[in-house]
Scaffold this motif. Structure first.
Motif, PDB file in Angstrom:
ATOM      1  N   ALA A  19      -3.882 -10.291  -4.789  1.00 29.67           N
ATOM      2  CA  ALA A  19      -4.985  -9.353  -4.491  1.00 29.67           C
ATOM      3  C   ALA A  19      -4.605  -7.934  -4.936  1.00 29.67           C
ATOM      4  N   PHE A  20      -3.330  -7.589  -4.771  1.00 33.62           N
ATOM      5  CA  PHE A  20      -2.852  -6.260  -5.191  1.00 33.62           C
ATOM      6  C   PHE A  20      -3.010  -6.119  -6.712  1.00 33.62           C
ATOM      7  N   ASP A  21      -2.613  -7.161  -7.440  1.00 34.92           N
ATOM      8  CA  ASP A  21      -2.693  -7.109  -8.908  1.00 34.92           C
ATOM      9  C   ASP A  21      -4.148  -7.029  -9.364  1.00 34.92           C
ATOM     10  N   ARG A  22      -5.012  -7.764  -8.650  1.00 35.17           N
ATOM     11  CA  ARG A  22      -6.439  -7.703  -8.991  1.00 35.17           C
ATOM     12  C   ARG A  22      -6.967  -6.292  -8.755  1.00 35.17           C
ATOM     13  N   ALA A  23      -6.497  -5.662  -7.681  1.00 31.45           N
ATOM     14  CA  ALA A  23      -6.970  -4.307  -7.359  1.00 31.45           C
ATOM     15  C   ALA A  23      -6.599  -3.315  -8.467  1.00 31.45           C
ATOM     16  N   ILE A  24      -5.453  -3.535  -9.127  1.00 31.51           N
ATOM     17  CA  ILE A  24      -5.018  -2.610 -10.194  1.00 31.51           C
ATOM     18  C   ILE A  24      -5.958  -2.675 -11.400  1.00 31.51           C
ATOM     19  N   VAL A  25      -6.526  -3.851 -11.663  1.00 38.11           N
ATOM     20  CA  VAL A  25      -7.376  -3.979 -12.856  1.00 38.11           C
ATOM     21  C   VAL A  25      -8.872  -3.925 -12.528  1.00 38.11           C
ATOM     22  N   ASP A  26      -9.195  -3.841 -11.265  1.00 35.16           N
ATOM     23  CA  ASP A  26     -10.607  -3.877 -10.864  1.00 35.16           C
ATOM     24  C   ASP A  26     -11.261  -2.513 -11.126  1.00 35.16           C
ATOM     25  N   SER A  27     -12.196  -2.491 -12.089  1.00 31.31           N
ATOM     26  CA  SER A  27     -12.775  -1.188 -12.479  1.00 31.31           C
ATOM     27  C   SER A  27     -13.513  -0.531 -11.313  1.00 31.31           C
ATOM     28  N   ALA A  28     -13.967  -1.322 -10.344  1.00 26.13           N
ATOM     29  CA  ALA A  28     -14.664  -0.722  -9.195  1.00 26.13           C
ATOM     30  C   ALA A  28     -13.728   0.217  -8.423  1.00 26.13           C
ATOM     31  N   ASN A  29     -12.429  -0.077  -8.429  1.00 29.43           N
ATOM     32  CA  ASN A  29     -11.493   0.775  -7.683  1.00 29.43           C
ATOM     33  C   ASN A  29     -11.261   2.120  -8.372  1.00 29.43           C
ATOM     34  N   TYR A  30     -11.675   2.215  -9.636  1.00 30.90           N
ATOM     35  CA  TYR A  30     -11.524   3.485 -10.351  1.00 30.90           C
ATOM     36  C   TYR A  30     -12.718   4.404 -10.053  1.00 30.90           C
ATOM     37  N   ALA A  31     -13.785   3.798  -9.532  1.00 35.46           N
ATOM     38  CA  ALA A  31     -14.939   4.617  -9.130  1.00 35.46           C
ATOM     39  C   ALA A  31     -14.752   5.113  -7.699  1.00 35.46           C
ATOM     40  N   GLN A  32     -13.661   4.702  -7.046  1.00 34.49           N
ATOM     41  CA  GLN A  32     -13.355   5.123  -5.673  1.00 34.49           C
ATOM     42  C   GLN A  32     -11.949   5.680  -5.709  1.00 34.49           C
ATOM     43  N   GLU A  33     -11.840   6.973  -5.957  1.00 35.38           N
ATOM     44  CA  GLU A  33     -10.533   7.540  -6.266  1.00 35.38           C
ATOM     45  C   GLU A  33      -9.513   7.330  -5.160  1.00 35.38           C
ATOM     46  N   ALA A  34      -9.977   7.300  -3.894  1.00 36.87           N
ATOM     47  CA  ALA A  34      -9.023   7.124  -2.789  1.00 36.87           C
ATOM     48  C   ALA A  34      -8.314   5.776  -2.917  1.00 36.87           C
ATOM     49  N   ARG A  35      -9.046   4.778  -3.370  1.00 34.03           N
ATOM     50  CA  ARG A  35      -8.424   3.452  -3.539  1.00 34.03           C
ATOM     51  C   ARG A  35      -7.389   3.483  -4.656  1.00 34.03           C
ATOM     52  N   TYR A  36      -7.824   4.024  -5.799  1.00 33.34           N
ATOM     53  CA  TYR A  36      -6.900   4.081  -6.938  1.00 33.34           C
ATOM     54  C   TYR A  36      -5.616   4.788  -6.516  1.00 33.34           C
ATOM     55  N   HIS A  37      -5.774   5.943  -5.854  1.00 30.76           N
ATOM     56  CA  HIS A  37      -4.576   6.711  -5.517  1.00 30.76           C
ATOM     57  C   HIS A  37      -3.753   6.043  -4.411  1.00 30.76           C
ATOM     58  N   ALA A  38      -4.395   5.273  -3.547  1.00 34.11           N
ATOM     59  CA  ALA A  38      -3.616   4.545  -2.536  1.00 34.11           C
ATOM     60  C   ALA A  38      -2.720   3.507  -3.215  1.00 34.11           C
ATOM     61  N   ILE A  39      -3.280   2.837  -4.223  1.00 33.29           N
ATOM     62  CA  ILE A  39      -2.495   1.827  -4.958  1.00 33.29           C
ATOM     63  C   ILE A  39      -1.314   2.514  -5.662  1.00 33.29           C
ATOM     64  N   MET A  40      -1.607   3.598  -6.366  1.00 31.36           N
ATOM     65  CA  MET A  40      -0.567   4.242  -7.176  1.00 31.36           C
ATOM     66  C   MET A  40       0.495   4.930  -6.313  1.00 31.36           C
ATOM     67  N   THR A  41       0.085   5.473  -5.179  1.00 30.70           N
ATOM     68  CA  THR A  41       1.070   6.106  -4.287  1.00 30.70           C
ATOM     69  C   THR A  41       2.054   5.042  -3.791  1.00 30.70           C
ATOM     70  N   THR A  42       1.528   3.873  -3.507  1.00 30.55           N
ATOM     71  CA  THR A  42       2.379   2.753  -3.090  1.00 30.55           C
ATOM     72  C   THR A  42       3.383   2.404  -4.194  1.00 30.55           C
ATOM     73  N   LEU A  43       2.877   2.347  -5.420  1.00 36.81           N
ATOM     74  CA  LEU A  43       3.767   1.980  -6.537  1.00 36.81           C
ATOM     75  C   LEU A  43       4.828   3.044  -6.783  1.00 36.81           C
ATOM     76  N   ARG A  44       4.421   4.321  -6.771  1.00 36.87           N
ATOM     77  CA  ARG A  44       5.425   5.374  -7.015  1.00 36.87           C
ATOM     78  C   ARG A  44       6.549   5.291  -5.992  1.00 36.87           C
ATOM     79  N   ARG A  45       6.166   4.956  -4.770  1.00 36.68           N
ATOM     80  CA  ARG A  45       7.168   4.922  -3.701  1.00 36.68           C
ATOM     81  C   ARG A  45       8.027   3.653  -3.761  1.00 36.68           C
ATOM     82  N   ASP A  46       7.378   2.493  -3.985  1.00 39.81           N
ATOM     83  CA  ASP A  46       8.089   1.225  -3.783  1.00 39.81           C
ATOM     84  C   ASP A  46       8.441   0.476  -5.055  1.00 39.81           C
ATOM     85  N   ALA A  47       7.672   0.691  -6.123  1.00 41.84           N
ATOM     86  CA  ALA A  47       7.887  -0.147  -7.322  1.00 41.84           C
ATOM     87  C   ALA A  47       7.457   0.640  -8.562  1.00 41.84           C
ATOM     88  N   PRO A  48       8.273   1.603  -9.007  1.00 42.47           N
ATOM     89  CA  PRO A  48       7.835   2.489 -10.092  1.00 42.47           C
ATOM     90  C   PRO A  48       7.691   1.797 -11.455  1.00 42.47           C
TER      91      PRO A  48
END
Ligand code: HEM
Length: 428
Positions: A19-48
């Protein structure tokens, strides 16, 4: 990633890998910036250097930290642009290959080229787009900005800033650089939106996955006429430079290569800048104290423009492919692996920007953003984009005393180049 639960508005980053991987490619999450940034903040912290394996896409690694993106982009011999430019469903990649006889692009422009061809083709127009060379255009750009602001003033104090202003002004600037007039603007608007918004029902040509090839074919016919016109009657514009350029073998530029060049300038130069203009105005409305700072000290505007571009990061990614075994973020990367450069993530990197989710027109190091990329492919039009944005905001602030939201803003659904698609405002 199971332990990494960051929150994007009401939405929790999925703990399950699929589900996490799907969220990275789901274009709908790019229209909701809070979602996109929640995903990326997680990656910067845990899996760069995150290994993303979404169903229906070729796997890739997400590079989310500022330092790693800079390093990858600078090392253009180890990390090449061809064969993967951006995120496309596997099915679309296969369609492109079938339609082009095995190539992985629909148009061979600067972004899909590597050294030495990239150097050759980029050098053709690079001089045209330097800050010094653009200075004489400033008056003409200001006329276009004033026209946009006059048009707003004639609308009784309310408009959709995206549709009525931000989409048209940068397009008219690009038309000017190409030596084209108003008769071509509707056509170029349509082409750009079809190319950048294939997932968004409001901008795509049609739901048919082959529609993009029709868009390119239609654009090619228009480009051939432009090349012929500029060969017959050269001017002092970028289209003349392209139409009369030499290929690396010394012969005249092929018509497909000229088409690809017009395409990258027209599309990259327009939608991106309009996204930043809208996002910038929205943030100034949301942060009245920042707007007051700008009014009190207009010399802050160039810095504010960098902050606006950092904040909006309209290009969500480009890819690089490892040409040999290497490492990124301390992890091995095998030759052939694809890396997604997540520019908006770099621009919220806590290691570079203090309080990165704060919008501050006087941010000390706003210029360090990577919204224009880095290294040899660094945005060719960055000085033009910044000039346009500075002039547009100078004119907006000079003409109107107040701006406010008059409805819900909305963003385009696109994982590639995206930004605002609606910004209803009132002003006086
Ligand atoms: C490349 C962003 C405006 C033309 C790029 C890249 C990014 C970008 C991220 C890729 C850089 C890399 O791979 O390192 C933006 C943003 C803009 C903007 C955020 C506005 C806010 C413009 C304008 C033009 C333009 C106004 C008009 C000429 C190009 C071209 C390339 C490019 C031709 C390809 C450069 C190459 O591969 O050598 N841009 N851009 N861009 N941009 Fe822009």
């Amino acid at each position: 990633m199971a332990s990494a639960m960051a929150v994007g508005g009401e939405w929790a980053v999925p703990g399950d890998k699929a589900a996490f991987d799907r969220a990275i490619v789901d274009s709908a999450n790019y229209a909701q910036e809070a979602r996109y940034h929640a995903i990326m903040t997680t990656l910067r912290r845990d899996a760069p250097l995150y290994r993303c394996e979404p169903a229906g896409f070729r796997p890739f690694r997400v590079v989310s930290r500022h330092a790693d993106i800079r390093r990858v982009e600078l090392d253009h011999r180890t990390f090449v642009n061809y064969p993967r430019m951006n995120l496309q469903p596997l099915e679309m990649e296969e369609r492109v290959m079938a339609a082009t006889g095995g190539r992985r692009y629909t148009a061979r422009h600067l972004v899909v080229m590597d050294h030495p061809d990239h150097h050759h083709y980029r050098s053709l127009t690079q001089r045209w787009f330097t800050a010094k060379q653009l200075r004489p255009l400033e008056d003409r750009i200001r006329e276009l900005a004033r026209e946009a602001v006059d048009d707003m003033a004639a609308r009784d104090g309310a408009c959709d800033f995206v549709h009525d202003v931000a989409l048209w002004f940068p397009l008219r600037v690009i038309l000017m650089t190409l030596g084209l007039g108003r008769e071509d603007e509707k056509f170029l608007m349509k082409i750009t939106q079809e190319i950048f918004g294939p997932d968004d029902p409001d901008s795509r040509r049609s739901a048919d996955p082959n529609a993009r090839f029709e868009t390119i074919a239609e654009f090619s016919r228009w480009c051939d006429a432009l090349t012929a016109a500029r060969r017959d009657a050269p001017g002092d514009d970028v289209a003349t430079v392209i139409a009369n350029a030499a290929a690396p073998d010394g012969g005249p530029i092929a018509s497909v290569d000229a088409m690809a060049y017009y395409l990258i300038i027209a599309t990259a130069g327009h939608d991106t800048t309009s996204s930043s203009a809208s996002a910038g105005l929205l943030e100034l409305i949301r942060h009245p104290a920042e707007l007051r700072k700008l009014r009190a000290d207009p010399a802050l505007l160039p810095n504010a423009v960098d902050e606006i571009v950092r904040w909006s990061s309209p290009v969500k990614h480009f890819f690089r492919t490892a040409a040999s075994d290497t490492e990124v973020a301390g992890e091995p990367v095998a030759a052939g692996e694809h890396l997604m450069m997540a520019y908006p993530s770099a621009n919220r990197d806590e290691a570079v920007f203090d309080d990165p989710f704060a919008f501050r027109v006087d941010r000390r190091n706003a210029r360090e953003h990577l919204a224009f990329g880095y290294g040899p492919h660094l945005c060719l039009g960055q000085h033009l984009a910044k000039l346009e944005l500075r002039i547009l905001f100078e004119e907006l602030l000079a003409r109107f005393d107040r701006f406010e939201l008059a409805g819900e803003p909305a963003w385009t659904q696109s994982s590639f180049v995206s930004g605002m698609k609606r910004l209803p405002i009132r002003y006086a």
